[in-house]
Write a protein that holds these residues in place. Sequence first.
Motif, short mmCIF file in Angstrom:
data_model
loop_
_atom_site.label_atom_id
_atom_site.label_comp_id
_atom_site.label_asym_id
_atom_site.label_seq_id
_atom_site.Cartn_x
_atom_site.Cartn_y
_atom_site.Cartn_z
N LEU A 262 45.93 28.99 39.06
CA LEU A 262 45.65 30.24 38.35
C LEU A 262 45.06 31.23 39.34
O LEU A 262 43.96 31.01 39.86
CB LEU A 262 44.67 29.99 37.19
N ASP A 263 45.78 32.29 39.61
CA ASP A 263 45.32 33.33 40.51
C ASP A 263 44.89 34.54 39.69
O ASP A 263 45.71 35.30 39.18
CB ASP A 263 46.43 33.73 41.48
N ALA A 264 43.57 34.69 39.52
CA ALA A 264 43.02 35.78 38.72
C ALA A 264 42.08 36.65 39.57
O ALA A 264 41.03 37.09 39.12
CB ALA A 264 42.27 35.22 37.51
N ARG A 265 42.47 36.88 40.80
CA ARG A 265 41.66 37.70 41.70
C ARG A 265 41.72 39.18 41.32
O ARG A 265 42.74 39.66 40.85
CB ARG A 265 42.11 37.50 43.14
N ASN A 266 40.59 39.85 41.52
CA ASN A 266 40.49 41.31 41.35
C ASN A 266 40.85 41.77 39.94
O ASN A 266 41.42 42.85 39.76
CB ASN A 266 41.38 42.02 42.38
N CYS A 267 40.50 40.95 38.97
CA CYS A 267 40.72 41.35 37.57
C CYS A 267 39.55 42.19 37.06
O CYS A 267 38.44 42.14 37.60
CB CYS A 267 40.88 40.11 36.70
N ASP A 271 33.37 38.38 35.22
CA ASP A 271 32.74 38.31 36.53
C ASP A 271 33.18 37.05 37.27
O ASP A 271 33.25 35.96 36.69
CB ASP A 271 31.22 38.32 36.39
N ALA A 272 33.47 37.20 38.55
CA ALA A 272 33.93 36.06 39.36
C ALA A 272 32.90 34.95 39.43
O ALA A 272 33.25 33.78 39.62
CB ALA A 272 34.28 36.54 40.77
N GLY A 273 31.64 35.28 39.26
CA GLY A 273 30.58 34.28 39.33
C GLY A 273 30.17 33.70 38.00
O GLY A 273 29.16 32.99 37.92
N ASP A 274 30.90 33.96 36.96
CA ASP A 274 30.57 33.48 35.61
C ASP A 274 30.60 31.94 35.59
O ASP A 274 31.64 31.33 35.84
CB ASP A 274 31.58 34.05 34.61
N GLU A 275 29.47 31.33 35.24
CA GLU A 275 29.36 29.86 35.29
C GLU A 275 30.22 29.17 34.23
O GLU A 275 30.82 28.12 34.49
CB GLU A 275 27.89 29.45 35.13
N PHE A 287 42.29 27.37 41.68
CA PHE A 287 41.79 28.47 40.86
C PHE A 287 41.15 29.53 41.75
O PHE A 287 40.30 29.22 42.59
CB PHE A 287 40.75 27.96 39.86
N LYS A 288 41.58 30.78 41.60
CA LYS A 288 41.06 31.89 42.40
C LYS A 288 40.67 33.03 41.47
O LYS A 288 41.46 33.45 40.62
CB LYS A 288 42.12 32.38 43.39
N CYS A 289 39.47 33.55 41.65
CA CYS A 289 39.05 34.71 40.85
C CYS A 289 38.16 35.66 41.65
O CYS A 289 37.44 36.48 41.09
CB CYS A 289 38.34 34.26 39.58
N GLN A 290 38.23 35.55 42.98
CA GLN A 290 37.42 36.41 43.83
C GLN A 290 37.71 37.90 43.55
O GLN A 290 38.85 38.30 43.38
CB GLN A 290 37.67 36.12 45.31
N GLY A 291 36.64 38.67 43.52
CA GLY A 291 36.80 40.11 43.34
C GLY A 291 36.88 40.56 41.90
O GLY A 291 36.88 41.77 41.62
N SER A 292 36.95 39.64 40.96
CA SER A 292 37.00 40.02 39.54
C SER A 292 35.62 40.46 39.08
O SER A 292 34.60 39.93 39.53
CB SER A 292 37.50 38.84 38.69
N ARG A 293 35.58 41.42 38.17
CA ARG A 293 34.29 42.00 37.78
C ARG A 293 34.33 42.50 36.35
O ARG A 293 35.39 42.81 35.80
CB ARG A 293 33.92 43.15 38.72
N VAL A 294 33.14 42.58 35.78
CA VAL A 294 32.97 43.16 34.45
C VAL A 294 33.08 44.67 34.58
O VAL A 294 32.66 45.27 35.58
CB VAL A 294 31.60 42.77 33.85
#
Length: 315
Positions: A262-267, A271-275, A287-294
């Motif tokens: 699942l590539d969800a980067r820069n969405c 937040d990318a750090g959501d636990e 799994f990738k979500c770097q750069g994603s933000r609220v």
Amino acid sequence: MLEKVFWLGCNSSIEELLQFMDFRKWDQLDHDCLVNIFAKVGRGDTESFMESLMLMDVPFVCKSWHKASLDPKCWESLIFPIISKSLYNTDVETEDWTCDPFLKRVVSKYRINKSFSITAFIKFMVNRSKGCATEIRLPVCASEEALKHVAASCPRLKILSLPADVVYYKSRMIPDMIGKWKDLENLLMGSCYHDMEKIISQIGLRCKNFYFLSIPDCLVCEDAASAIAKLPNLKHIIMTNTKIERVNFVKLLKGCKNLVSLDARNCLGFDAGDEEISELASHISDFKCQGSRVFDRHSEEGNYVWFHDFMYDGY
């Protein structure tokens, strides 16, 4: 010897292939051998597959090569080149397509004297596959007539790529098209902001082997997230630069139990750090979500970015 010819067919230009075969009667090679070679020619460089080889070069070498190039096996993968179009002209039939370098070469090579029709060209290419096409990447200029022809003429389709313009202007047609492709396994849609739920729902109903979804730069609302979560065999998702609210992303993660990547980067939307999200995605090996933000989509600036920031022309 045959292995060498196959390797050249997959990795070389038409000139290199001819040079290697020059000392033999290459124009008298067995028809089936030629077909197998041509079916692989250019696959290492899909951008030039139609433009430089199967469409422009191979058919003009000799009669036997021309005959072999017409075999449907050579046209199972229809990768249309990127075709330029005017920014403000949405009527593909009034566009002067001969200004595009690729189509200008087509007109010259095939000696087309009358007015050039992009819809007729797409039909021409699709007809060469004679119903055997398993992969299609459509150009941005595909008209409704061309899309209907693709849907009716390519029953074996497994891989479909739709550019942003086609998705944006023809989104209401796509669910009916999807319904005709029970073997569809892989879908790429550029900038889908409308009717995604209907499209994905049709995949769930009709396409039992579907496993790969690429939806970059899209808007995934609640209904669309629910539809994605219900796809039983989905293993890979690419959704970079997509807008999806946190609650909908959580729903997607909870539903997609068989995801491998699942590539969800820069969405925008979580937040990318959501636990909690990290925990829900722990079973996904890639799994990738770097750069994603609220993002506050309800502010004036946020509302504009949410609906306009990532729209683009192409894939």
